[in-house]
Design a protein around this motif. Structure first.
Motif, PDB file in Angstrom:
ATOM      1  N   ASP A 247       4.603  11.925   2.064  1.00  0.00           N
ATOM      2  CA  ASP A 247       4.255  10.542   2.393  1.00  0.00           C
ATOM      3  C   ASP A 247       3.937   9.750   1.124  1.00  0.00           C
ATOM      4  O   ASP A 247       2.779   9.605   0.722  1.00  0.00           O
ATOM      5  CB  ASP A 247       3.058  10.505   3.350  1.00  0.00           C
ATOM      6  N   VAL A 248       4.981   9.264   0.498  1.00  0.00           N
ATOM      7  CA  VAL A 248       4.841   8.383  -0.661  1.00  0.00           C
ATOM      8  C   VAL A 248       5.598   7.096  -0.346  1.00  0.00           C
ATOM      9  O   VAL A 248       6.724   7.133   0.154  1.00  0.00           O
ATOM     10  CB  VAL A 248       5.393   9.029  -1.944  1.00  0.00           C
ATOM     11  N   SER A 249       4.979   5.962  -0.587  1.00  0.00           N
ATOM     12  CA  SER A 249       5.688   4.699  -0.383  1.00  0.00           C
ATOM     13  C   SER A 249       6.810   4.578  -1.403  1.00  0.00           C
ATOM     14  O   SER A 249       6.664   5.002  -2.557  1.00  0.00           O
ATOM     15  CB  SER A 249       4.723   3.519  -0.515  1.00  0.00           C
ATOM     16  N   VAL A 250       7.936   4.017  -0.971  1.00  0.00           N
ATOM     17  CA  VAL A 250       9.104   3.856  -1.836  1.00  0.00           C
ATOM     18  C   VAL A 250       9.442   2.374  -1.909  1.00  0.00           C
ATOM     19  O   VAL A 250       9.728   1.739  -0.887  1.00  0.00           O
ATOM     20  CB  VAL A 250      10.309   4.661  -1.315  1.00  0.00           C
ATOM     21  N   ILE A 251       9.399   1.829  -3.112  1.00  0.00           N
ATOM     22  CA  ILE A 251       9.700   0.419  -3.354  1.00  0.00           C
ATOM     23  C   ILE A 251      10.977   0.354  -4.176  1.00  0.00           C
ATOM     24  O   ILE A 251      11.012   0.793  -5.325  1.00  0.00           O
ATOM     25  CB  ILE A 251       8.557  -0.281  -4.119  1.00  0.00           C
ATOM     26  N   GLY A 399       2.342  -8.070  -1.594  1.00  0.00           N
ATOM     27  CA  GLY A 399       1.737  -8.446  -0.324  1.00  0.00           C
ATOM     28  C   GLY A 399       2.157  -7.525   0.807  1.00  0.00           C
ATOM     29  O   GLY A 399       1.334  -7.140   1.656  1.00  0.00           O
ATOM     30  N   ALA A 400       3.435  -7.158   0.842  1.00  0.00           N
ATOM     31  CA  ALA A 400       3.920  -6.251   1.883  1.00  0.00           C
ATOM     32  C   ALA A 400       3.252  -4.883   1.760  1.00  0.00           C
ATOM     33  O   ALA A 400       2.900  -4.256   2.767  1.00  0.00           O
ATOM     34  CB  ALA A 400       5.437  -6.114   1.778  1.00  0.00           C
ATOM     35  N   PHE A 401       3.066  -4.428   0.519  1.00  0.00           N
ATOM     36  CA  PHE A 401       2.417  -3.133   0.302  1.00  0.00           C
ATOM     37  C   PHE A 401       0.974  -3.163   0.786  1.00  0.00           C
ATOM     38  O   PHE A 401       0.484  -2.215   1.424  1.00  0.00           O
ATOM     39  CB  PHE A 401       2.477  -2.765  -1.180  1.00  0.00           C
ATOM     40  N   PHE A 469       1.441  -0.986  -9.351  1.00  0.00           N
ATOM     41  CA  PHE A 469       1.478   0.283  -8.626  1.00  0.00           C
ATOM     42  C   PHE A 469       0.817   1.413  -9.411  1.00  0.00           C
ATOM     43  O   PHE A 469       0.339   2.387  -8.819  1.00  0.00           O
ATOM     44  CB  PHE A 469       2.919   0.632  -8.253  1.00  0.00           C
ATOM     45  N   ASP A 470       0.755   1.268 -10.729  1.00  0.00           N
ATOM     46  CA  ASP A 470       0.060   2.260 -11.531  1.00  0.00           C
ATOM     47  C   ASP A 470      -1.437   2.248 -11.223  1.00  0.00           C
ATOM     48  O   ASP A 470      -2.113   3.279 -11.351  1.00  0.00           O
ATOM     49  CB  ASP A 470       0.286   1.975 -13.022  1.00  0.00           C
ATOM     50  N   ALA A 471      -1.940   1.112 -10.799  1.00  0.00           N
ATOM     51  CA  ALA A 471      -3.368   0.986 -10.501  1.00  0.00           C
ATOM     52  C   ALA A 471      -3.709   1.398  -9.068  1.00  0.00           C
ATOM     53  O   ALA A 471      -4.892   1.408  -8.693  1.00  0.00           O
ATOM     54  CB  ALA A 471      -3.813  -0.458 -10.732  1.00  0.00           C
ATOM     55  N   GLN A 472      -2.705   1.728  -8.255  1.00  0.00           N
ATOM     56  CA  GLN A 472      -2.951   2.070  -6.858  1.00  0.00           C
ATOM     57  C   GLN A 472      -3.295   3.552  -6.709  1.00  0.00           C
ATOM     58  O   GLN A 472      -2.719   4.412  -7.379  1.00  0.00           O
ATOM     59  CB  GLN A 472      -1.724   1.752  -6.000  1.00  0.00           C
ATOM     60  N   SER A 473      -4.224   3.832  -5.804  1.00  0.00           N
ATOM     61  CA  SER A 473      -4.555   5.230  -5.521  1.00  0.00           C
ATOM     62  C   SER A 473      -3.548   5.861  -4.568  1.00  0.00           C
ATOM     63  O   SER A 473      -3.378   7.080  -4.556  1.00  0.00           O
ATOM     64  CB  SER A 473      -5.961   5.318  -4.921  1.00  0.00           C
ATOM     65  N   ASP A 525       0.731   8.026 -10.746  1.00  0.00           N
ATOM     66  CA  ASP A 525       0.079   9.331 -10.913  1.00  0.00           C
ATOM     67  C   ASP A 525      -0.126  10.037  -9.578  1.00  0.00           C
ATOM     68  O   ASP A 525       0.066  11.254  -9.472  1.00  0.00           O
ATOM     69  CB  ASP A 525      -1.264   9.152 -11.623  1.00  0.00           C
ATOM     70  N   SER A 526      -0.513   9.269  -8.565  1.00  0.00           N
ATOM     71  CA  SER A 526      -0.749   9.869  -7.259  1.00  0.00           C
ATOM     72  C   SER A 526       0.535  10.440  -6.674  1.00  0.00           C
ATOM     73  O   SER A 526       0.555  11.556  -6.138  1.00  0.00           O
ATOM     74  CB  SER A 526      -1.355   8.831  -6.309  1.00  0.00           C
TER      75      SER A 526
END
Length: 622
Positions: A247-251, A399-401, A469-473, A525-526
């Motif tokens: 379960d990883v979001s894909v952009i 915003g969508a994320f 996205f680098d700042a997202q957990s 990283d996550s």
């Protein structure tokens, strides 16, 4: 069996019958045009300015009337049949444009069994006045046929069924010949002035339904591959699974005309003024894979690259003639949207352009996107010149994320760096940093400086998304690439003055340099932890150069979904054998090129083509 109708009181001679046929064909044509959704008065005004359109619309109606009259031996009965059929098509075209913003094409006849479900899916308002008029005119023509007949043909040999069938066949043969010659002519079709040449419903409305419909008998073709077997292809469609992936979001972001041609030696850029600092830095990130994708077109064909990446099919393999992949789609298809959607992802497509362009509004629904966002749906879009900025588009992605309640699969096609690269692209008085290249012509300097300004903004968008996205957990994979190289003047002017060779070889072979755009695939990283990045990236075997049609399958494999779909699993196996397939040019896994495949390789490519054809033409996807 006794004829239920009395013998006609009057019979028209052959000359009068032909005159009646001409007049009736004209009347039916006018009624057909009146059934269109646009202004009838405006349409006729346009026809008077371009009178050839009158002939091109009336001719197929007249030939169909002659065929029906010959078969039924009565010009009025023939006119009644043709009036009902042609006007019914025109009304169907009107309804389809109003509910789906797409006209009726000849290929729609292959989808008649799907019409029932389509009727249930839309709130359809049928044009009562047009339907009533068609019914009344048809009834009047039938009544005239009862009381007015046609005299037998002068030649006795042609008075019976043999003559009727001969007249019917000859009329249809002439019409068929015209469809594949005159009506097939793209030059003629594109020579007429229309209100919006890129908006197909507007073209149908402006040129007239009969002419536009006949023209499209020879467009958006999909060739049946040699040796295709529907039953055989169905056997490959087994083994679909869900729930195998991480379960990883894909952009995924496909940036308009994004390229790294500024890396060419002719540009004197340094680290201080590099237009692509983020691309170059991201390539060095330990959680990134990068290289080039080989896209289906040069200097255009954005939607074809979307189609290739999302479906794994290849636009260039659909037809021996040039075709638009999106216009060849008319049914639900397997795509990345469906694979991720079946795993519980939220799926969305975003494009800051019109929803009708390339028929995206319909196609992305057929691809399985849960949500599609176009310029008409966007609040206060920000422009740079006539196009929405890449920075505003990044806002939409972020915003969508943030709104997503589940892992997100999001596909974006940007628009800011769309051609033309003229001095007024961003408005009068806008100052572009010079290229710094000595010896350029004034035209080439303008083209390149304007284009590079857009590249800077595209790279800034990449940098913004990277930082965000680098700042997202939450785990996120970002894929960023270009849809095609830019158009830099007639006869490759800009490329020639740069010393960049993008022309085909002297033997007609494809020059892959004309189709290469950069890609970078990066995990925060996550996501790197969830995917076990080092092992997953190594196992992917992703080469520096790969055909765009394999990029989506590679993303599925990276996220653990390589075996969820037998189709995409096959694509990953084929990519390891032939990472680049471009018409008759093939690049092997070792980086060498060939135009002669081994027997096993040829069988793999043939299977790919046949399987894709089955998906595009036959597979039922709920």
């Amino acid at each position: 069996m006794r004829n239920p109708f009395p013998n006609p009181r009057r019979r028209l001679s052959l000359p009068l019958s032909l005159l009646a046929a001409v007049l009736l064909a004209g009347g039916i044509t006018l009624l057909t045009l009146w059934c269109q959704p646009n202004s009838f008065r405006g349409l006729l005004s346009g026809f008077l300015r371009q009178p050839l359109l009158i002939v091109l619309n009336a001719l197929p109606v007249g030939l169909l009337l002659l065929a029906a009259a010959a078969l039924l031996r009565n010009v009025f009965f023939g006119a009644a049949l043709v009036n009902l059929a042609v006007c019914a098509l025109s009304i169907a075209n009107r309804v389809k444009i109003e509910v789906r913003d797409e006209p009726v094409f000849p290929r729609d006849f292959a989808l008649l069994k799907e019409v029932g479900s389509a009727l249930e899916s839309y709130d359809i308002h049928y044009p009562a006045a047009q339907i009533a008029a068609v019914v009344l005119v048809t009834a009047a023509l039938l009544a005239l046929g009862v009381f007015i007949g046609c005299k037998p043909f002068p030649a006795k040999r042609l008075r019976g069924w043999a003559g009727s069938l001969a007249g019917f066949a000859l009329s249809l043969a002439v019409l068929t010949g015209l469809i594949f010659t005159v009506y097939a002519s793209k030059g003629l079709y594109q020579s007429f002035k229309v209100s919006n040449a890129e908006y197909v419903p507007a073209v149908f409305n402006d040129l007239g339904f009969p002419y536009a419909f006949c023209h499209h008998f020879t467009t958006y073709l999909v060739d049946r591959p040699e040796g295709f077997s529907r039953a055989g292809a169905e056997e490959w469609e087994t083994g679909d699974r869900t729930g195998l992936g991480k379960d990883v979001s894909v952009i995924m972001v496909m940036n308009e005309a994004f390229s790294d041609i500024t890396d060419a030696p002719a540009f004197p850029y340094t680290e201080e003024n590099d237009p692509l600092p983020n691309l170059h830095a991201l390539r060095r990130d330990p959680h990134a894979l990068s290289g080039h994708v080989v896209v289906p077109g040069f200097a255009g064909g954005t939607a074809n690259t979307e189609f290739d990446v999302l479906t794994g099919m290849q636009t260039m393999a659909l037809s021996a003639s040039t075709t638009s992949a999106m216009r060849a789609v008319n049914r639900n298809l397997d795509s990345l949207f469906r694979v991720f959607g079946n795993d519980g992802y939220e799926t969305a497509f975003c494009h800051p352009g019109d929803n009708w362009f390339y028929n995206r509004e319909n196609v992305y629904r057929w691809f399985g996107a849960e949500e599609s966002l176009f310029i008409g749906d966007m609040e206060a879009p920000e422009y740079k010149g006539r196009w929405v900025t890449d920075d505003y588009t990044a806002d939409l992605i972020e915003g969508a994320f943030e709104k997503a309640r589940a892992p997100l699969f999001h596909f974006t096609t940007t628009i800011q760096n769309h051609m033309s690269y003229t001095a007024d692209k961003y408005g009068p008085g806008y100052r572009f940093p010079p290229t710094g290249i000595s010896g350029l012509s004034e035209e080439a300097e303008t083209l390149l400086s304007v284009y590079v300004e857009g590249v800077r903004d595209a790279d800034a968008m990449l940098g913004r998304l990277w930082k965000y996205f680098d700042a997202q957990s939450e785990p996120v994979v970002l894929v960023y690439w270009g849809d095609h190289l830019p158009y830099l003047g007639n006869d490759m002017l800009g490329y020639k003055e740069l010393g960049v060779d993008v022309a085909p070889g002297p033997d007609g072979r494809e020059n892959l340099a004309a189709y290469k755009t950069p890609y970078v695939l990066w995990a925060n990283d996550s996501a790197a932890e969830v995917l076990d990045w080092d092992n997953a990236a190594e196992a992917l075997d992703l080469p520096e150069t790969v055909s765009a049609c394999f990029l989506g399958a590679a993303v599925l494999e990276l996220t653990g979904r390589g075996e969820e779909s037998p189709w995409f699993s096959f694509l990953n196996a084929l990519r390891r054998e032939l990472p680049v397939v471009q018409k008759s040019t093939y690049q092997l896994a070792d980086g060498s090129f060939t135009e002669e495949l081994s027997g096993e390789q040829r069988e793999l490519v043939q299977k790919w083509r046949r399987w894709g054809y089955y998906k595009l033409q036959y597979k039922e996807v709920p």
